[in-house]
Scaffold this motif. Sequence first.
Motif, short mmCIF file in Angstrom:
data_model
loop_
_atom_site.label_atom_id
_atom_site.label_comp_id
_atom_site.label_asym_id
_atom_site.label_seq_id
_atom_site.Cartn_x
_atom_site.Cartn_y
_atom_site.Cartn_z
N GLN A 188 0.86 -1.17 0.00
CA GLN A 188 0.00 0.00 0.00
C GLN A 188 0.90 1.23 0.00
OE1 GLN A 188 -3.26 -0.31 2.63
NE2 GLN A 188 -4.03 1.75 2.25
N ILE A 225 -5.55 9.32 1.49
CA ILE A 225 -5.22 8.88 0.13
C ILE A 225 -4.13 7.83 0.14
CG2 ILE A 225 -4.27 9.59 -2.08
CD1 ILE A 225 -5.87 12.07 -1.95
N SER A 226 -4.46 6.70 -0.47
CA SER A 226 -3.45 5.67 -0.68
C SER A 226 -3.86 4.87 -1.90
CB SER A 226 -3.33 4.76 0.55
OG SER A 226 -4.50 4.02 0.74
N MET A 227 -2.91 4.12 -2.43
CA MET A 227 -3.24 3.20 -3.51
C MET A 227 -2.46 1.91 -3.31
SD MET A 227 -1.49 4.25 -7.13
CE MET A 227 -1.86 6.00 -7.21
#
Lengths: 79, 138
Positions: B42, B51-53
């Motif tokens: 992550q 916000i993360s992806m």
Amino acid sequence: MLVLTRRPGESIVVGQDIVVTVIEIKGGQVRIGIDAPRDIDVYREEIYEQVRQENLSSVANVEQIREAVQDQPRKDSPD
Amino acid sequence: MEQAEHEALVEKALRFPDGLPGLPDLENFVIVELREDGAFQQLQSLDNIDISMIVCVPWMFFPDYAPVLSDIEQAELGLETADDAVLFVPVSFDSETRQVFLNLLGPFVVNAKTRVGRQLVLTGTDYSTRTPIELPVT
């Protein structure tokens, strides 16, 4: 948007050091040459837009994606 | 990604001075490991905690994946050899089919020594932003 008419071989100067030249017009396509400093990134717009959209989609779906890819719930660290 | 370099990045801040396409104001991130096999992480923003992806080390799925960095990109990242580079790609998802995709056209490349990176937009390749993968059974 500024709209300019150019013929093949003619250029447009953007700022101090970017020159956009119309190289050739053939069969509904325009070949464009771009002279820019090496640290200026130049992309085809639709390619950059794809990467941008994928980033936003990835951020929007982060919880679902994490669930899909994560190990099954044994999250106890061995140390 | 070499295991040692990989561990060197986990849970230490990475800096993307240019931001990311679509997320231009986010420069500082940390990588959090999601799996024991190291395939997925992550990428969490430190500038906006919401916000993360999810990102993936692509070689488990695509052993021949070989993005080419321009000389300029290598110089900007201060990469002297390929061994200094750590690479991962964004993961996306189709909610209806539950298909997972890798974005092989927009890899993140990080200098493992300086922990400075950027997201590339590859040119002159056939890589897709939505390449489907089958997840390994854990």
